[in-house]
Scaffold this active site. Structure first.
Site, PDB file in Angstrom:
ATOM      1  N   VAL A 461       0.829  -1.206   0.000  1.00 21.62           N
ATOM      2  CA  VAL A 461       0.000   0.000   0.000  1.00 21.62           C
ATOM      3  C   VAL A 461       0.864   1.257   0.000  1.00 21.62           C
ATOM      4  CG1 VAL A 461      -1.695   1.347   1.304  1.00 21.62           C
ATOM      5  CG2 VAL A 461      -1.967  -1.130   1.092  1.00 21.62           C
ATOM      6  N   LYS A 565      -5.610   0.487  11.153  1.00 19.30           N
ATOM      7  CA  LYS A 565      -6.846   0.510  11.937  1.00 19.30           C
ATOM      8  C   LYS A 565      -6.593   0.513  13.442  1.00 19.30           C
ATOM      9  CE  LYS A 565      -8.726  -2.500   8.360  1.00 19.30           C
ATOM     10  NZ  LYS A 565      -7.392  -2.720   7.766  1.00 19.30           N
ATOM     11  N   GLU A 592     -10.107   7.445   6.306  1.00 19.73           N
ATOM     12  CA  GLU A 592     -11.227   6.892   5.535  1.00 19.73           C
ATOM     13  C   GLU A 592     -10.992   5.435   5.148  1.00 19.73           C
ATOM     14  OE1 GLU A 592     -14.545   6.520   4.592  1.00 19.73           O
ATOM     15  OE2 GLU A 592     -14.376   8.698   4.365  1.00 19.73           O
ATOM     16  N   GLY A 651      -3.087 -11.888  -4.004  1.00 15.89           N
ATOM     17  CA  GLY A 651      -2.699 -10.832  -3.070  1.00 15.89           C
ATOM     18  C   GLY A 651      -3.834 -10.266  -2.242  1.00 15.89           C
ATOM     19  N   LYS A 669     -12.927  -2.866  12.221  1.00 18.26           N
ATOM     20  CA  LYS A 669     -13.687  -1.953  11.363  1.00 18.26           C
ATOM     21  C   LYS A 669     -15.038  -1.630  11.970  1.00 18.26           C
ATOM     22  CE  LYS A 669     -11.481  -3.446   7.042  1.00 18.26           C
ATOM     23  NZ  LYS A 669     -11.656  -4.122   5.733  1.00 18.26           N
ATOM     24  N   GLY A 788      -7.416  -4.420  -2.087  1.00 23.31           N
ATOM     25  CA  GLY A 788      -6.423  -4.176  -3.129  1.00 23.31           C
ATOM     26  C   GLY A 788      -5.572  -2.961  -2.813  1.00 23.31           C
TER      27      GLY A 788
END
Length: 808
Positions: A461, A565, A592, A651, A669, A788
């Site tokens: 990421v 998170k 977000e 992945g 979450k 992703g």
């Protein structure tokens, strides 16, 4: 006829002195009539003063003097300085024996910087076939005998200058005049103060009715701010004399207020030029008005001190100001901006740093009896401050700049409006000067706003985010005037810095030139040392340890963007402490991507909750990984282990799939959403259906991956027991009385109708159903890609861009 004045840095050894000679030869070749005025070369004046100090203290000055002599001879070794060097050596010997020197000796010694420069330039011109005439300004400029800051005897000086130049044919001769230096009527060497060479040149231009004074410096004119402080400062092409005088009085480092006066009297233009870029037109200064609204520029006076006189007896007492200024006047201390406040019962004012103790002593003597009567409690000095003046900007229009300062953790010590009301002056800590000037310059002139970003975590990421930023950088700069500058990238082992922004080679740079990463202190220090403002720290790690740095980063001036998170799912105490730090430090924290990757879920919930909408339930497929897993398992006649392997290969899963299958990610979450609704739930309140059989939860990753087939019968049985036309979905469900302190948080595997909203989810999409009182049984549905690296990175990028539009 023109007067050309060259500053000390222009005349320094190397390219400087070469450029000066080149400029003069081109002028002569063009048949221009010129008079040349020179400052001391390079650091000669400071070097001579340092030699005096060494001699005074009994230190070794001889070797330093040899270095000084070699530097002076470097451009033209055959010039004869034997008389000058011999005289200086005798002076230093005398000072060394006495252990002291007078202001008269200081004037005499430091004058040799200009005297040697004049001889050097004259010799270099003669070497090139020019009929140059060395002119010792002591023959022209006559002063009183106040050494160190002599006052010019103007009538005698003007008469001497006109008489001298009357006998010089400027069509065939180039006079080279020493600046800064004068002489008393008794013939003793004096100096005419700081920027004396500029004043000398202006006087000569006025006496000779020159067409223009060309002042050659190391900058290409006057800028909206000092280019050494602000890299994107803009050149001002034209100034009126009034504007130039105002800039000079407020500390511009190129202009000198005293030197402008002779030019105004005779209406002689002044042009500021760059020795190293002589083709540039520079800045023209003359009597013509340049702007109806006045100029906008930032000037700086460094090395100042703030002196404060405090006492309860000052309140309402008459004559305090008069006594204060009279005491300072006796000691010849010049006062800058003044602030007076009844609530603090005190007076603060700014003086040159070197005059601070003199000012304090003067006030101590004047108010001695007031101390005894306890009317005055304290006289204090705050050193290491700078005065920043914003011209063409009143307090009423200064609010955006002030807000930008505060949001960058810069707190002015004092703010004042000038008499005209069009200028604002601030006293700033020297340590914050560069950052403060850059922040204000960007706000005032609307130039590209530089956003300085540190990226923590440069895996899939993080690496994708950096790629996206670098690819979009130019387009964002062009469209939005935002300069995204990634100045630091860090993984768990190394950190790589580049104050000007990392390049496409950052991975290699991190590997080869990165330094060991030992925590955020190095990043904070780097940002501070390089005066970086508008700071954003981006956390793309999954590290609990990294979240411990959030509050220190906020307190160090960073805003936060995070795809991690954990920061929002730690204890409620930490959650509230983090929000308090954000409020106290006026910082932002955007996350977000914590729940819906690139989907606008958190913002939607925040907006609905803030508007008073009563949200009664939130449920959905929170994990793109588990969405892909159960969508495919439900739709195809395949084994669970086959789909899981396929997800891993593409992945979608973590390296250890148990981190997805244990449900903790979905639980976090769900907890984040609960806390957005101001619920007081802890992570321990979340009821999580762990998809991993108990006997497979421990052990290493390789062992687990080798036993994936043991999952097949378990999930095949669950699949087979469904009602017809139903599919499996792993969901998060927040429900209960959401207006109370706590909600019910469940993470579970459920079977839903194939044609329901949850049942129609495809691929790795996530879906969220938000139920409210207003919408009744029809939920607000947000659906889209939920996994992703590209999607998540784009969501993080979106948060960064949202921050740039806020008042950082």
């Amino acid at each position: 006829m023109k007067v050309l004045k060259f500053g000390g840095k222009s005349l320094a050894n190397g390219e400087g002195i070469k450029s000066v000679v080149s400029i003069l030869l081109n002028k002569i070749k063009s048949k221009e009539e010129i008079v040349v005025v020179v400052s001391a070369r390079g650091t000669a004046t400071d070097d001579l003063f340092e030699l005096l100090e060494r001699a005074k203290k009994g230190e070794d000055y001889q070797s330093a003097f040899e270095t000084f002599k070699n530097n002076q001879l470097e451009p033209f070794s055959t010039v004869d300085f034997s008389q000058e060097f011999s005289f200086l050596e005798k002076i230093f010997e005398g000072v060394n024996l006495l252990g002291d020197y007078s202001p008269k000796i200081k004037d005499l010694v430091t004058a040799y910087g200009e005297l040697l420069a004049g001889k050097t330039v004259t010799a270099l011109l003669k070497e090139n076939g020019v009929n140059a005439q060395y002119t010792d300004s002591r023959e022209l400029f006559k002063t009183d005998n106040v050494y160190g800051e002599a006052t010019l005897l103007e009538e005698i000086t003007e008469e001497n200058t006109k008489k001298y130049f009357k006998n010089i044919d400027l069509t065939t001769t180039v006079p080279v005049v020493t600046g800064f230096v004068g002489a008393s009527l008794e013939g003793e060497t004096t100096s005419i103060g700081n920027n004396g060479s500029n004043y000398s040149a202006s006087l000569i231009a006025g006496y000779l009715n020159a067409e223009e004074l060309e002042n050659y410096t190391i900058v290409s004119g006057i800028y909206t701010a000092n280019p050494l402080l602000v890299s994107n400062a803009q050149k001002i092409n034209h100034l009126s004399f009034n504007e130039a005088n105002e800039l000079a009085n407020l500390g511009d480092n190129v202009l000198d207020a005293k030197a402008i006066i002779p030019l105004v009297k005779k209406n002689i233009s002044l042009r500021i030029l760059n020795t190293f870029e002589p083709e540039s037109p520079g800045t023209l200064i003359n009597a013509e008005a340049s702007s109806k609204n006045g100029i906008k520029a930032i000037s700086v006076q460094e090395n100042m001190a703030l002196v404060s006189l405090e006492g309860r007896g000052l309140l309402g007492k008459v004559g305090i100001d008069a006594r204060l200024f009279a005491a300072l006047q006796k000691e010849n201390v010049s006062v800058g901006i003044i602030s007076q406040g009844s609530s603090e019962r005190g007076i603060s004012f700014v003086v040159n740093g070197k005059d601070a103790h003199k000012a304090k002593d003067a006030l101590g003597n004047e108010f001695n009896l007031d101390f005894l009567s306890n009317d005055i409690n304290r006289i204090s000095i705050t050193r290491g401050v700078a005065v920043v003046s914003i011209l063409g900007n009143s307090l009423s229009s200064f609010n955006t700049s002030y807000t930008a300062l505060v949001n960058n953790n810069i707190k002015p010590l004092l703010i004042n409006n000038t008499v005209t009301g069009n200028n604002v002056c601030l006293v700033i800590d020297n340590k914050e000067l560069r950052k403060a000037v850059n922040v204000m310059h960007g706000e005032i002139f609307g130039i590209a706003k530089k956003i300085n970003v540190a990226v923590f975590g440069v895996g899939l990421v993080g690496g994708t985010l950096i790629k996206q930023i670098l690819e979009s950088k130019e387009n964002i700069l062009k469209r939005k005037g935002i300069d995204l500058n990634v100045f630091a990238v860090a993984n768990s082992k190394k950190v790589y810095f580049n104050a000007d922004g990392i390049q496409a080679t950052w991975k290699q740079d991190l590997k080869e030139t990165g330094i060991p990463y030992k925590g955020i202190d190095a990043i904070v220090k780097y940002a501070k040392d390089h005066h970086l403002g508008n700071l954003i720290a981006v956390d793309n790690s999954a590290s609990a340890g990294m979240t411990e740095n959030y509050i220190p980063l906020i307190e160090s001036g960073f805003n936060l963007v995070s795809s991690n998170k954990i920061g929002n799912t730690k204890s409620l105490d930490f959650y509230h402490e983090l929000r308090l730090a954000l409020a106290q430090n006026r910082k932002q924290y955007l996350y977000e991507t914590n729940v819906g990757a690139g989907l606008p879920l958190i913002d939607t919930i925040k907006l609905m909750h803030a508007s008073g909408e009563n949200i009664t339930r939130i449920k959905g497929v929170f994990s793109g990984t588990l969405s892909y897993l159960f969508n495919n398992f439900s739709a195809k006649n395949v084994k669970f282990s086959e789909v899981l392997n396929e997800a891993a290969e593409q992945g979608f899963t973590e390296p250890d799939p148990r981190e997805d299958l244990n449900g903790n990610d979905v639980g976090r979450k769900l907890l984040i959403l609960a806390r957005e609704l101001d619920l007081q739930n802890e992570f321990s309140d979340v009821e999580i259906h762990n998809l991993i059989p108990e006997h497979l939860r421990d052990g290493d990753t390789a062992s687990f991956l080798s036993k994936l087939e043991e999952l097949d019968p378990i999930y095949q049985e669950i699949k087979d027991k469904q009602e017809p036309n139903h599919v499996l979905r792993y969901i998060g469900d927040l429900h209960g009385d959401l207006a109370s302190d706590k909600g019910i948080l469940e993470v579970k595997l459920v079977s839903v109708p194939r044609d329901s909203a949850l049942g129609q989810v495809k691929g790795a999409d996530s879906i969220f159903e938000i139920y409210t009182e207003s919408y009744g049984d029809q939920p607000v549905v947000i659906q889209g890609a939920g996994a992703g690296a590209n999607v998540t990175a784009r969501g993080v990028f979106g948060d960064i861009m949202r921050l740039t539009e806020l008042e950082l």
